[in-house]
Design a protein around this motif. Structure first.
Motif, PDB file in Angstrom:
ATOM      1  N   GLY A   1      62.138 -54.811 -45.074  1.00  0.00           N
ATOM      2  CA  GLY A   1      63.004 -53.672 -45.414  1.00  0.00           C
ATOM      3  C   GLY A   1      63.485 -53.719 -46.868  1.00  0.00           C
ATOM      4  O   GLY A   1      64.249 -52.857 -47.291  1.00  0.00           O
ATOM      5  N   PHE A   2      63.008 -54.723 -47.620  1.00  0.00           N
ATOM      6  CA  PHE A   2      63.379 -54.843 -49.038  1.00  0.00           C
ATOM      7  C   PHE A   2      62.116 -54.969 -49.888  1.00  0.00           C
ATOM      8  O   PHE A   2      61.050 -55.312 -49.372  1.00  0.00           O
ATOM      9  CB  PHE A   2      64.223 -56.103 -49.281  1.00  0.00           C
ATOM     10  N   PHE A   3      62.241 -54.697 -51.173  1.00  0.00           N
ATOM     11  CA  PHE A   3      61.162 -55.049 -52.100  1.00  0.00           C
ATOM     12  C   PHE A   3      61.755 -55.794 -53.295  1.00  0.00           C
ATOM     13  O   PHE A   3      62.923 -55.598 -53.652  1.00  0.00           O
ATOM     14  CB  PHE A   3      60.348 -53.821 -52.543  1.00  0.00           C
ATOM     15  N   LEU A   4      60.919 -56.662 -53.861  1.00  0.00           N
ATOM     16  CA  LEU A   4      61.341 -57.493 -54.989  1.00  0.00           C
ATOM     17  C   LEU A   4      60.550 -57.063 -56.220  1.00  0.00           C
ATOM     18  O   LEU A   4      59.344 -56.812 -56.128  1.00  0.00           O
ATOM     19  CB  LEU A   4      61.024 -58.969 -54.668  1.00  0.00           C
TER      20      LEU A   4
ATOM     21  N   GLU B   1      76.438 -45.329 -58.918  1.00  0.00           N
ATOM     22  CA  GLU B   1      75.306 -44.565 -58.383  1.00  0.00           C
ATOM     23  C   GLU B   1      74.124 -44.569 -59.370  1.00  0.00           C
ATOM     24  O   GLU B   1      74.293 -44.329 -60.561  1.00  0.00           O
ATOM     25  CB  GLU B   1      75.774 -43.127 -58.158  1.00  0.00           C
ATOM     26  N   THR B   2      72.957 -44.855 -58.861  1.00  0.00           N
ATOM     27  CA  THR B   2      71.772 -44.911 -59.717  1.00  0.00           C
ATOM     28  C   THR B   2      70.529 -44.812 -58.853  1.00  0.00           C
ATOM     29  O   THR B   2      70.616 -44.824 -57.624  1.00  0.00           O
ATOM     30  CB  THR B   2      71.759 -46.233 -60.536  1.00  0.00           C
ATOM     31  N   SER B   3      69.373 -44.677 -59.475  1.00  0.00           N
ATOM     32  CA  SER B   3      68.123 -44.724 -58.714  1.00  0.00           C
ATOM     33  C   SER B   3      66.975 -45.014 -59.676  1.00  0.00           C
ATOM     34  O   SER B   3      67.113 -44.836 -60.892  1.00  0.00           O
ATOM     35  CB  SER B   3      67.874 -43.392 -57.994  1.00  0.00           C
ATOM     36  N   PHE B   4      65.849 -45.449 -59.124  1.00  0.00           N
ATOM     37  CA  PHE B   4      64.640 -45.634 -59.927  1.00  0.00           C
ATOM     38  C   PHE B   4      64.148 -44.242 -60.355  1.00  0.00           C
ATOM     39  O   PHE B   4      64.266 -43.278 -59.613  1.00  0.00           O
ATOM     40  CB  PHE B   4      63.555 -46.338 -59.103  1.00  0.00           C
TER      41      PHE B   4
ATOM     42  N   ASP C   1      56.394 -44.214 -58.048  1.00  0.00           N
ATOM     43  CA  ASP C   1      54.993 -43.846 -57.865  1.00  0.00           C
ATOM     44  C   ASP C   1      54.210 -45.021 -57.241  1.00  0.00           C
ATOM     45  O   ASP C   1      54.487 -46.185 -57.546  1.00  0.00           O
ATOM     46  CB  ASP C   1      54.436 -43.521 -59.261  1.00  0.00           C
ATOM     47  N   LYS C   2      53.222 -44.662 -56.404  1.00  0.00           N
ATOM     48  CA  LYS C   2      52.444 -45.703 -55.694  1.00  0.00           C
ATOM     49  C   LYS C   2      51.851 -46.754 -56.632  1.00  0.00           C
ATOM     50  O   LYS C   2      51.831 -47.941 -56.340  1.00  0.00           O
ATOM     51  CB  LYS C   2      51.308 -45.037 -54.910  1.00  0.00           C
ATOM     52  N   LYS C   3      51.369 -46.283 -57.799  1.00  0.00           N
ATOM     53  CA  LYS C   3      50.703 -47.266 -58.701  1.00  0.00           C
ATOM     54  C   LYS C   3      51.711 -48.294 -59.230  1.00  0.00           C
ATOM     55  O   LYS C   3      51.385 -49.466 -59.389  1.00  0.00           O
ATOM     56  CB  LYS C   3      49.963 -46.563 -59.849  1.00  0.00           C
ATOM     57  N   TYR C   4      52.952 -47.859 -59.450  1.00  0.00           N
ATOM     58  CA  TYR C   4      53.969 -48.815 -59.916  1.00  0.00           C
ATOM     59  C   TYR C   4      54.390 -49.746 -58.778  1.00  0.00           C
ATOM     60  O   TYR C   4      54.649 -50.929 -59.004  1.00  0.00           O
ATOM     61  CB  TYR C   4      55.191 -48.085 -60.489  1.00  0.00           C
ATOM     62  N   LEU C   5      54.461 -49.192 -57.563  1.00  0.00           N
ATOM     63  CA  LEU C   5      54.812 -50.045 -56.413  1.00  0.00           C
ATOM     64  C   LEU C   5      53.767 -51.136 -56.252  1.00  0.00           C
ATOM     65  O   LEU C   5      54.077 -52.302 -56.031  1.00  0.00           O
ATOM     66  CB  LEU C   5      54.871 -49.205 -55.129  1.00  0.00           C
ATOM     67  N   LYS C   6      52.503 -50.710 -56.398  1.00  0.00           N
ATOM     68  CA  LYS C   6      51.398 -51.652 -56.209  1.00  0.00           C
ATOM     69  C   LYS C   6      51.407 -52.730 -57.312  1.00  0.00           C
ATOM     70  O   LYS C   6      51.231 -53.916 -57.035  1.00  0.00           O
ATOM     71  CB  LYS C   6      50.080 -50.865 -56.240  1.00  0.00           C
TER      72      LYS C   6
ATOM     73  N   MET D   1      64.335 -50.829 -49.239  1.00  0.00           N
ATOM     74  CA  MET D   1      63.149 -49.956 -49.329  1.00  0.00           C
ATOM     75  C   MET D   1      63.488 -48.501 -49.680  1.00  0.00           C
ATOM     76  O   MET D   1      62.681 -47.816 -50.312  1.00  0.00           O
ATOM     77  CB  MET D   1      62.395 -49.975 -47.993  1.00  0.00           C
ATOM     78  N   GLU D   2      64.693 -48.021 -49.294  1.00  0.00           N
ATOM     79  CA  GLU D   2      65.059 -46.623 -49.613  1.00  0.00           C
ATOM     80  C   GLU D   2      64.952 -46.369 -51.117  1.00  0.00           C
ATOM     81  O   GLU D   2      64.697 -45.245 -51.545  1.00  0.00           O
ATOM     82  CB  GLU D   2      66.514 -46.296 -49.212  1.00  0.00           C
ATOM     83  N   HIS D   3      65.154 -47.398 -51.931  1.00  0.00           N
ATOM     84  CA  HIS D   3      65.083 -47.220 -53.385  1.00  0.00           C
ATOM     85  C   HIS D   3      63.646 -46.993 -53.875  1.00  0.00           C
ATOM     86  O   HIS D   3      63.439 -46.637 -55.032  1.00  0.00           O
ATOM     87  CB  HIS D   3      65.654 -48.453 -54.109  1.00  0.00           C
ATOM     88  N   ALA D   4      62.670 -47.243 -53.009  1.00  0.00           N
ATOM     89  CA  ALA D   4      61.271 -47.140 -53.440  1.00  0.00           C
ATOM     90  C   ALA D   4      60.736 -45.708 -53.384  1.00  0.00           C
ATOM     91  O   ALA D   4      59.665 -45.423 -53.917  1.00  0.00           O
ATOM     92  CB  ALA D   4      60.401 -48.054 -52.579  1.00  0.00           C
TER      93      ALA D   4
END
Ligand SMILES: C[S@@+](CC[C@H](N)C(=O)[O-])C[C@H]1O[C@@H](n2cnc3c(N)ncnc32)[C@H](O)[C@@H]1O
Length: 265
Positions: free
Chosen positions: A175-178, A72-75, A158-163, A151-154
């Motif tokens: 449904g995924f991010f890399l 079990e883990t998360s960002f 924070d938006k700036k890191y996603l961007k 995507m649930e892991h996102a």
């Protein structure tokens, strides 16, 4: 399928010998439900027979370790650690390269969170960085290397890191991010058992994250793991553990500076 107590005890000993993990008697149902699919896979109808198989076949032994570990883990899990790293530790760093070890990395969410913080805080100051992630579970290490997350892991990113650091999947990756290559090229993932001293090739680290892992070990093995990990911590380096963990009576080689943060003097 029920497991006889004696067979459970044999698995308990084997798991402890191979991974250091302490499976208490209360974990009997957990063990049987997790192993049941391997028995089905082989068409085996007793845990005793599976125990024999695991002892004869190193591939199956690793499969069993992969199955019994809890990953079990998360960002941005326990975000105060990343705030402390970003606001207090990185600004005081004077060297040319910052090295961080995510010592029980699971699928890499912790390592890539660290990578985002390091890239943001250090690259503008011309300081390079590296994150090494290790885990005893081979399956999670492969996932970490792929760096493709549902995507649930996102949700905690924070938006700036996603961007800046995450690419949204399209077509078959919908449904995924890399994780972006800017981060991936400075992140390495390796299979390692922390019950053994780290290989000298792994080098020395400014910071080590050993979070939410010690809870699965008894005090004797906690000591072994912590001493092994500390060998790779630079003098003046920092060790982070999980919020429900403590190093009280485990080691005096590091000094506590915050509830879950220690320094090697
Ligand atoms: C609950 S996860 C924690 C992940 C991450 N550090 C976090 O806090 O989100 C614990 C990880 O420790 C790993 N682990 C268990 N025993 C280990 C060992 N002896 N050596 C290396 N990793 C181990 C498990 O495979 C699992 O991925």
């Amino acid at each position: 399928m029920p497991i006889i107590h004696n067979t459970f005890k044999k698995f308990q000993t084997l798991v402890r010998e191979e991974s250091g993990i302490h499976l208490s008697d209360a974990k009997k149902n957990l063990l049987t439900s997790r192993l049941a699919k391997r028995l089905r896979h082989y068409g085996i109808d007793s845990y005793d027979e599976y125990y024999r198989l695991v002892n004869e076949d190193s591939f199956e032994l690793q499969m069993m370790i992969d199955i019994i570990t809890t990953n079990e883990t998360s960002f941005f899990r326990e975000p105060h650690h990343f705030d402390y790293l970003k606001n207090s530790l990185l600004p005081e760093f004077k060297g040319s390269k910052y090295r961080v070890w995510s010592a029980a990395a699971s699928i890499g969410a912790e390592a890539y969170t660290l990578a985002m913080i390091l890239d943001e805080g250090l690259v503008p100051r011309n300081i390079s960085w590296e994150v090494v992630g290790t885990d005893i579970n081979t399956e999670v290490i492969e996932k970490a290397k792929q760096s493709l997350f549902p995507m649930e892991h996102a949700t905690k990113i924070d938006k700036k890191y996603l961007k800046n650091y995450c690419l949204k999947g399209t077509n078959k990756y919908e449904g995924f991010f890399l994780i972006d290559d800017t981060l991936r090229r400075n992140c390495t993932f390796l299979h390692a058992n922390l019950m053994y001293p780290p290989s000298s090739q792994i080098g020395q680290f400014d910071v080590i994250f050993l979070r939410n892992m010690l809870i699965y070990f008894d005090n004797e093995n906690k000591k072994i793991i912590v001493e092994n990990v500390i060998k790779a911590l630079k003098k003046g380096g920092y060790l982070f553990i999980g919020h429900s963990e403590t190093l009280n009576k485990i080691t005096n080689q590091v000094r506590q500076i915050r509830p879950t943060v220690y320094i090697k003097d």
